[in-house]
Write a protein that holds these residues in place. Structure first.
Motif, PDB file in Angstrom:
ATOM      1  N   GLU A  97      50.741  61.509  11.809  1.00 31.55           N
ATOM      2  CA  GLU A  97      50.770  62.785  12.540  1.00 31.55           C
ATOM      3  C   GLU A  97      51.563  63.804  11.734  1.00 31.55           C
ATOM      4  O   GLU A  97      52.695  63.526  11.311  1.00 31.55           O
TER       5      GLU A  97
ATOM      6  N   GLU B  57      50.163  73.184  17.623  1.00 34.66           N
ATOM      7  CA  GLU B  57      49.080  72.309  17.197  1.00 34.66           C
ATOM      8  C   GLU B  57      49.476  71.509  15.963  1.00 34.66           C
ATOM      9  O   GLU B  57      50.170  72.020  15.084  1.00 34.66           O
TER      10      GLU B  57
ATOM     11  N   LYS C 274      46.295  64.758  13.421  1.00 34.20           N
ATOM     12  CA  LYS C 274      46.427  63.301  13.492  1.00 34.20           C
ATOM     13  C   LYS C 274      45.350  62.685  12.602  1.00 34.20           C
ATOM     14  O   LYS C 274      44.170  63.002  12.739  1.00 34.20           O
TER      15      LYS C 274
ATOM     16  N   LYS D 178      42.001  64.557  13.749  1.00 41.41           N
ATOM     17  CA  LYS D 178      42.048  65.327  14.988  1.00 41.41           C
ATOM     18  C   LYS D 178      43.049  66.473  14.871  1.00 41.41           C
ATOM     19  O   LYS D 178      44.082  66.350  14.209  1.00 41.41           O
TER      20      LYS D 178
ATOM     21  N   PHE E 288      45.422  68.348  17.491  1.00 43.01           N
ATOM     22  CA  PHE E 288      45.847  68.073  18.860  1.00 43.01           C
ATOM     23  C   PHE E 288      47.086  68.886  19.222  1.00 43.01           C
ATOM     24  O   PHE E 288      47.770  69.456  18.354  1.00 43.01           O
ATOM     25  N   ASN E 289      47.347  68.988  20.525  1.00 42.77           N
ATOM     26  CA  ASN E 289      48.533  69.676  21.018  1.00 42.77           C
ATOM     27  C   ASN E 289      49.747  68.782  20.844  1.00 42.77           C
ATOM     28  O   ASN E 289      49.783  67.671  21.394  1.00 42.77           O
TER      29      ASN E 289
ATOM     30  N   GLU F  43      47.095  66.210  23.828  1.00 40.61           N
ATOM     31  CA  GLU F  43      45.672  66.380  24.105  1.00 40.61           C
ATOM     32  C   GLU F  43      44.906  66.766  22.839  1.00 40.61           C
ATOM     33  O   GLU F  43      45.328  67.653  22.087  1.00 40.61           O
ATOM     34  N   THR F  44      43.785  66.112  22.602  1.00 38.99           N
ATOM     35  CA  THR F  44      42.951  66.424  21.442  1.00 38.99           C
ATOM     36  C   THR F  44      42.233  67.757  21.647  1.00 38.99           C
ATOM     37  O   THR F  44      41.613  67.980  22.695  1.00 38.99           O
TER      38      THR F  44
END
Length: 665
Positions: free
Chosen positions: A200, A210, A213, A225, A227-228, A233-234
């Motif tokens: 990450e 943001e 990942k 991804k 994500f937040n 959340e993606t």
């Protein structure tokens, strides 16, 4: 490529369509310099936005201070919601530069408080320029200061693509080399963490919370991804991504050896020079400090104050200009300089002040001579780097007019408001006359501004009007920006009827309730009553349909005549346009929050740190040094006056008088 597109409920009106058309045509024609001469309230910002939409080029907008830059940034974000609008200003909330005081043998270490939010916005600006062309960057003159090399910044990015092989140890090493920090517990900006086969990364330049990942299937990238970072959340799945450095000053590991070798060679040469001059203390000091920095660079790839080695790092020849934000732009970019009559002189003033401080550090063994290469651009270097420029101001200087192939006027306000009426009245009996005029405005629910030449006069007038039961406040140079906002808010809401001060120009906000401006000593010669200053003052009353300016004077000065003639010329054109189009001027109606809500956020520290450092580095008892200081202070005073910062100019004037009185000229 995504196109620039202005989103606004309004269409160009008045002089705006002609200004947009002519300046856009000038740009496509290849004109190097043009000027948009727009009066206060004519919608210059909207015109600038429509020009950007017309020419479709990456754009740099330069303003002279953080407050006005922030206002422009918010406006352009609103106009261009689908494009990259970024903000690039100094990231210091507080900044005390490194300095040395020879008279007291006092070394002042660099002390700074970095605003992480602004640092993020600076990185977001360079990231946007690397990735796309639909970019608008609103900046202060910090854009002419040294920044990391764009080629190195781009070269050191990490490309990650789905399906490729990736070793976690290798990616960790590469992220650390571009100044990311590993923290396997907490994911924060500029940091990364590794959990098993998941990596990450939270780049510091992402506008919102943001992060990225990267999921591995053994050693192969199976998913990427966005994500937040807070909720987890993606947001979206990606096929690839580019990870840019967490800092602007970065050096590839394979180049670090040659960089440190260059620095070591310069150090050896400088040590020999100092020792041969009998400066043993300075030599030992320089050796200790530089050796420590070299060890840090070899071990960590970075050191505190690494910007002082930007010359050797970039491989520039001594004296060559540094890489700046301007160097991140493509060659075909457009530059708009807002309030050009202030911003251009400010750009030209940066180099000498910076050099004077650093030379002392070099002479006394605190820095290598190459530290001089970490500097702002000289005015000719700035000019050379410009592609095409539009000066935007209500009062262009002769220098801008002479350079420009065309000066396009924007005199008609979309509201139909006219430039104010001007009356010249005698100084004798001015107090009683002001009271009568102010009282008439109060009865109509309107406000007044009174400008004086001295703090004493402002204080006396405040006392006089207060004793007559008027609600009066006084703004002076010792009031910080936060308190100024509160005072201005009280004026707009009616808690205050009259505002008195020496300089009420630099707030950069609208005061539609102000229908009267009284200028005392209007005929005096000096920067406080120059033609430019008077025109800017007059513009303060142009937001009100009944705007009137009263000049109290014993004679008609050249500056007064020029300002009055120009205002009459503009007013006649505006009246003719209104008559032709059946427009009845109406005072602008704006909620207080529309203008003031963001001002507290943008309250900037206005202490003149450069000047203080310069004073600390100069022995006032030595005639030669004192003369040098006084000359620089006089230059600083003149520059402050040029950018309409008259309170600062007046403070410098008083300091000069005090030094000359105490120590001699």
């Amino acid at each position: 490529m995504r196109k620039f597109h202005v989103v606004s409920p309004f269409e160009p009106s008045g002089d705006q369509p002609n200004a947009i058309k002519k300046l856009s045509e000038g740009f496509f024609r290849g004109d190097k310099y043009q000027t948009l001469k727009g009066v206060t309230g004519s919608g210059k910002t909207f015109t600038m936005a429509k020009i950007i939409e017309a020419v479709q080029r990456p754009t740099l907008i330069i303003s002279h201070n953080k407050t006005l830059s922030a206002q422009l940034y918010r406006e352009f974000k609103t106009f261009f919601p689908d494009n990259a609008v970024e903000y690039f200003v100094s990231y210091y909330d507080y900044y005390q530069p490194e300095a040395y005081v020879p008279a007291r043998d006092l070394y002042i270490e660099k002390d700074a408080s970095i605003n992480k939010e602004i640092d993020k916005l600076r990185l977001a600006a360079t990231y946007a320029l690397m990735e796309r062309r639909d970019v608008i960057i609103v900046a202060t003159v910090s854009c002419i200061y040294g920044l990391g090399m764009p080629d190195l910044y781009k070269e050191m990015r990490i490309h990650v693509e789905k399906g490729n092989e990736l070793d976690t140890h290798e990616i960790a090493s590469r992220l650390i080399s571009i100044q990311y920090e590993r923290n396997d517990m907490i994911l924060e900006r500029g940091k990364f963490r590794i959990k098993g086969d998941t990596i990450e990364i939270f780049p510091p330049y992402m506008e919102t919370d943001e992060a990225y990942k990267i999921e591995l299937d053994f050693d192969q990238i199976s998913r990427i991804k966005r994500f937040n970072a807070i909720s987890g959340e993606t947001i979206e799945e990606l096929d690839e991504l580019q990870l840019y450095p967490a800092k602007h000053f970065v050096v590839p590991r394979d180049q670090m050896a040659s960089v440190t070798e260059k620095i070591q060679t310069e150090l050896d040469s400088r040590l020999e020079e100092l020792r041969s001059a009998g400066k043993i203390l300075e030599a030992e000091r320089l050796k200790t400090r530089t050796t420590y920095d070299l060890e840090m660079m070899k071990e960590m790839g970075y050191c505190s104050g690494i910007e002082n080695y930007s010359g050797p790092i970039s491989g520039r020849k001594r004296g060559d200009p540094p890489a700046t934000l301007l160097h991140y732009f493509p060659d075909d970019f457009l530059c708009m300089i807002d309030e050009a009559h202030v911003s251009v002189p400010q750009i030209g003033a940066m180099y000498e002040g910076d050099r004077a401080r650093k030379q002392n550090l070099i002479d006394f063994g605190f820095r290598l001579p190459s530290a001089l290469d970490n500097r702002p651009l000289k005015i000719d270097e700035f000019t050379k780097k410009m592609n095409q420029v539009i000066f935007v101001t209500a009062t262009p200087r002769p220098e801008e007019i002479k350079k420009s192939t065309q000066v396009v006027e924007q005199l008609i306000r979309p509201t139909g408001l006219l430039d104010p009426k001007i009356e010249v009245r005698p100084s004798e009996g001015q107090m009683q006359d002001i009271f009568k005029e102010v009282s008439a405005r109060i009865k109509k629910g309107e406000r007044s501004l009174i400008l004086t030449l001295t703090k004493k006069m402002a204080e006396d007038l405040t006392d006089y009007l207060s004793e007559l039961n008027l609600k009066v406040k006084y703004i002076h140079s010792e009031i910080d920006t936060f308190e100024r906002v509160e005072i201005l808010k009280s004026l707009r809401t009616g808690e205050t009827d009259v505002l008195i001060g020496i300089n009420l120009l630099r707030e950069g906000i609208d005061l539609p309730e102000v229908s009267l401006i009284a200028i005392l000593d209007a005929d005096k010669i000096g920067f406080l009553r120059s033609t430019t200053s008077l025109i800017q003052i007059i513009g303060r009353a142009a937001r009100n349909a009944d705007g009137t300016v009263l000049m109290y004077a014993d004679r008609m000065s050249d500056a007064m005549k020029e300002a009055i003639d120009e205002t009459k010329r503009r007013r006649s054109i505006q009246e003719a346009y209104n008559k032709e189009h059946g427009i009845v001027p109406k005072t602008i109606k704006k909620a207080v929050e529309d203008i003031l809500e963001h001002q507290k956020e943008d309250a900037e520290q206005e202490a003149n740190i450069k000047l203080e450092a310069l004073k600390n580095c100069t022995n006032l008892f030595v005639a030669k040094q004192r003369k040098k200081l006084l000359d620089l202070m006089k230059k600083e005073m003149s520059e402050a006056a040029d950018r309409l910062d008259y309170e600062q100019a007046a403070v410098l004037r008083d300091q000069i008088i005090e030094i000359e009185k105490t120590y001699g000229k």
